[in-house]
Scaffold this active site. Structure first.
Site, mmCIF file in Angstrom:
data_model
loop_
_atom_site.group_PDB
_atom_site.id
_atom_site.type_symbol
_atom_site.label_atom_id
_atom_site.label_comp_id
_atom_site.label_asym_id
_atom_site.label_seq_id
_atom_site.Cartn_x
_atom_site.Cartn_y
_atom_site.Cartn_z
ATOM 1 N N HIS A 59 -7.773 -13.540 -7.087
ATOM 2 C CA HIS A 59 -8.308 -12.387 -6.355
ATOM 3 C C HIS A 59 -9.720 -12.157 -6.881
ATOM 4 C CE1 HIS A 59 -8.950 -8.424 -4.717
ATOM 5 N NE2 HIS A 59 -7.863 -8.555 -3.992
ATOM 6 N N LYS A 110 -12.696 -5.740 7.341
ATOM 7 C CA LYS A 110 -13.490 -4.589 6.865
ATOM 8 C C LYS A 110 -14.602 -4.974 5.900
ATOM 9 C CE LYS A 110 -10.389 -3.484 2.985
ATOM 10 N NZ LYS A 110 -9.307 -2.650 2.487
ATOM 11 N N LYS A 163 1.960 -9.532 -2.052
ATOM 12 C CA LYS A 163 1.181 -9.598 -3.300
ATOM 13 C C LYS A 163 1.031 -8.195 -3.878
ATOM 14 C CE LYS A 163 -3.451 -9.728 -3.168
ATOM 15 N NZ LYS A 163 -3.953 -8.341 -3.080
ATOM 16 N N ASN A 164 0.910 -8.164 -5.233
ATOM 17 C CA ASN A 164 0.448 -6.928 -5.878
ATOM 18 C C ASN A 164 -0.988 -6.684 -5.418
ATOM 19 O OD1 ASN A 164 1.956 -7.526 -9.126
ATOM 20 N ND2 ASN A 164 2.669 -6.168 -7.524
ATOM 21 N N ASP A 165 -1.414 -5.458 -5.440
ATOM 22 C CA ASP A 165 -2.820 -5.205 -5.195
ATOM 23 C C ASP A 165 -3.609 -5.484 -6.470
ATOM 24 O OD1 ASP A 165 -4.002 -2.830 -2.735
ATOM 25 O OD2 ASP A 165 -4.897 -4.663 -3.524
ATOM 26 N N GLU A 166 -4.938 -5.563 -6.304
ATOM 27 C CA GLU A 166 -5.727 -6.066 -7.445
ATOM 28 C C GLU A 166 -5.675 -5.157 -8.675
ATOM 29 O OE1 GLU A 166 -6.932 -5.320 -4.512
ATOM 30 O OE2 GLU A 166 -8.445 -3.763 -4.781
ATOM 31 N N LYS A 215 0.873 -1.193 0.000
ATOM 32 C CA LYS A 215 0.000 0.000 0.000
ATOM 33 C C LYS A 215 0.898 1.228 0.000
ATOM 34 C CE LYS A 215 -3.747 -2.514 0.598
ATOM 35 N NZ LYS A 215 -4.879 -2.610 -0.328
ATOM 36 N N HIS A 247 -9.362 -15.776 -2.341
ATOM 37 C CA HIS A 247 -9.742 -15.006 -1.153
ATOM 38 C C HIS A 247 -11.097 -15.508 -0.670
ATOM 39 C CE1 HIS A 247 -6.767 -11.538 -1.356
ATOM 40 N NE2 HIS A 247 -6.426 -12.340 -2.346
HETATM 41 C C1 CAP Z 1 -6.825 -5.732 1.452
HETATM 42 C C2 CAP Z 1 -6.993 -5.638 -0.048
HETATM 43 C C3 CAP Z 1 -7.685 -6.852 -0.629
HETATM 44 C C4 CAP Z 1 -9.025 -7.151 -0.018
HETATM 45 C C5 CAP Z 1 -9.813 -8.098 -0.901
HETATM 46 C C6 CAP Z 1 -7.768 -4.391 -0.439
HETATM 47 O O1 CAP Z 1 -6.137 -4.597 1.879
HETATM 48 O O2 CAP Z 1 -5.748 -5.560 -0.679
HETATM 49 O O3 CAP Z 1 -7.827 -6.613 -2.022
HETATM 50 O O4 CAP Z 1 -8.798 -7.811 1.153
HETATM 51 O O5 CAP Z 1 -10.937 -8.500 -0.167
HETATM 52 O O6 CAP Z 1 -7.415 -3.861 -1.497
HETATM 53 O O7 CAP Z 1 -8.682 -4.029 0.319
HETATM 54 P P1 CAP Z 1 -6.127 -4.315 3.459
HETATM 55 P P2 CAP Z 1 -11.227 -10.061 0.003
HETATM 56 O O8 CAP Z 1 -5.375 -5.442 4.124
HETATM 57 O O9 CAP Z 1 -5.423 -3.000 3.608
HETATM 58 O O10 CAP Z 1 -7.559 -4.273 3.899
HETATM 59 O O11 CAP Z 1 -9.964 -10.620 0.567
HETATM 60 O O12 CAP Z 1 -12.398 -10.104 0.940
HETATM 61 O O13 CAP Z 1 -11.537 -10.579 -1.355
HETATM 62 MG MG MG Z 2 -6.444 -5.249 -2.613
#
Ligand code: CAP
Ligand code: MG
Ligand code: MG
Length: 473
Positions: A287, A329, A192-195, A166, A321
């Protein structure tokens, strides 16, 4: 209305899509089974609407057609149970309806396709599915699993501890890699990369990969621990996706040190299956960004987290996931998330509509099933000779987790066999990423030693600072 009255209310067209006498024949191996929560739109009763859904999701349309043949009729999906009180129906789909090349996208066009747009229903939620052994033969299932990842990392008795870099977007490739390095030297295993990570002009893909490689080499050398990075390979088209995979594979990473992340909901099942089929030696990380439009508990139309997770396993994702069961959250509950997380790991599970056995041995072959059951306890069968069963798919737990929430989640999960990735839970730590990663490790150590984190924090300052910060929230 009684069941008899409901049956009497059907017209000829609807009658061709119901068989309330199917009962145990439903699990004879000829059908994929599905359970739906269904509320008719008012003009039709639940059985009429269910038959219209069975028609549209198999061979029919809204009127009987002159072109129907006796064979086509054999492929009609059949409503085989209806519970007007619970507003639940079960539909049996002859599995020969489906593309015989193990194609998940094809199944979704039936069971989660046009029917979500039908005027006959006010609510239509696909709650659970059951796959007959013959379908388990046809579909890929996972190849490289969490067990392989554990072997690579030499980590067996705790969750794989990870983070998401992040801010979600905006770092240069060098800044991105710096965050990876700080996490790896402060904590342990997995970044991991973010989505949304792709090939943005401020962080060109090839440069990001190259910088991550440098950071990983440095961190491995300093810590003596293996590290893993899950690269988002989602792209505009399959060629570019595969090109990104090759960029990673040609960047000098050793096998096991990288995973391919795919935004399975936006990129689609074809992308997930393409990766699984091209790279059986790589952890395929599903993801699910966007799944909430279908799976949120309050959505009347869509499918459950359980259904998404079961199909991810059938498609061959190494991990998907599965949510934080309401601890983090996101909006889901233990009933949804923990059930999904368990279902995709075990050999059989019976916590929901169907008891699914992930063995390819036909149900009638009880003695072999018995051997599988015994093996399951030692976990050999799932690891060493998966010809008899579909390998496990790993729950990936993320979404608002932080060191303070690890134990509350694990108390719900009842096992440590998953990957957890904490984004803010690491990088929002008052002393930065390295301290955040260390706090996560300390929270995990406390859990493993059955020590309350407040106790453990007395001589673990990073955890103490994390508690001070995150508990305030
Ligand atoms: C978490 C995260 C994930 C979500 C996906 C985000 O970041 O990287 O993509 O957890 O949700 O972008 O919110 P944080 P799920 O750790 O900062 O919350 O795993 O429910 O599919
Ligand atoms: Mg994410
Ligand atoms: Mg059509």
């Amino acid at each position: 209305m009684t069941i008899e009255e409901l049956l009497k209310s059907l017209n000829d067209h609807q009658r061709a899509y119901v068989d309330l006498e199917l009962w145990d024949k439903a699990t004879n191996g000829d059908y994929m089974l599905a359970s739906y929560h269904l509320v008719p739109n008012g003009k039709k009763n639940i059985l009429q609407a269910a038959c219209e859904v069975a028609s549209e999701s198999s061979t029919g349309t809204n009127f009987p057609v002159k072109t129907e043949t006796p064979y086509a009729r054999l492929l009609n999906a059949l409503v085989y149970e209806v519970d007007p009180e619970a507003e639940m129906v079960k539909i049996a789909f002859p599995w020969r309806l489906f593309d015989r090349n193990g194609n998940i996208q094809n199944i979704f066009t039936y069971i989660a396709g046009n029917i979500f747009g039908m005027g006959d229903v006010k609510a239509l939620k696909l709650i659970d599915v059951w796959f007959p052994p013959v379908m388990l033969e046809q579909y890929d299932g996972p190849s490289y699993t969490l067990d392989d990842m554990r072997k690579y990392l030499n980590v067996y008795d705790r969750p794989i501890l990870g983070t998401i870099v992040k801010p979600k977007m905006g770092l240069s490739s060098a800044e991105y890699a710096e965050v990876c390095y700080d996490f790896w030297v402060g904590g342990w295993d997995f970044v991991k990369n973010d989505e949304p990570q792709a090939d943005q002009d401020f962080c060109p893909y090839e440069k990001m990969v190259a910088h991550v490689k440098e950071a990983m080499d440095k961190a491995v050398k300093e810590t003596g621990h293996k590290k893993i990075h899950s690269f988002n390979v989602s792209a505009a088209d399959f060629d570019t996706m595969l090109e990104r995979c090759e960029i990673i594979r040609n960047a000098g990473f050793e096998p096991g040190s990288y995973a391919f992340l795919i935004d399975g909901t936006t990129a689609g099942w074809m992308a997930v299956q393409t990766l699984r089929r091209h790279y059986p030696d790589v952890f395929i990380h599903f993801h699910r960004a966007g799944h909430g439009a279908y799976t949120r508990p309050e959505n009347p139309i869509g499918y459950s987290v359980l259904v998404l997770s079961k199909f991810a396993r059938l498609a061959g994702a190494s991990g998907i996931h599965t949510g934080t069961a309401g601890v983090g959250k996101m909006a889901w509950t233990p009933g949804e998330d923990v059930t999904a997380a368990h279902e995709i790991r075990y050999f059989t599970d019976m916590w929901h509509t169907f008891e699914q056995s992930w063995t390819k041995i036909p149900p009638q072959d009880e003695d072999l099933i018995g051997i599988n059951e015994i093996d399951k306890k030692n976990m050999e069968i799932l690891i060493d000779d998966s010809w008899r069963g579909i390998k496990k798919c790993c729950p990936i737990v993320s979404g608002g987790l932080n060191p303070v929430l690890l134990k509350p989640f694990m108390d719900l999960m009842w096992n440590a066999d998953f990957i957890t990735t904490m984004g803010a839970g690491t990088h929002a730590h008052p002393d930065g990423t390295r301290a955040g990663a260390t706090a996560m490790v300390q929270a995990c150590e406390a859990f493993q030693k059955w020590i309350d984190i407040h106790e453990y924090a007395k001589d673990h300052k990073e955890l103490a600072r994390a508690i001070e910060f995150f508990e305030k929230k």
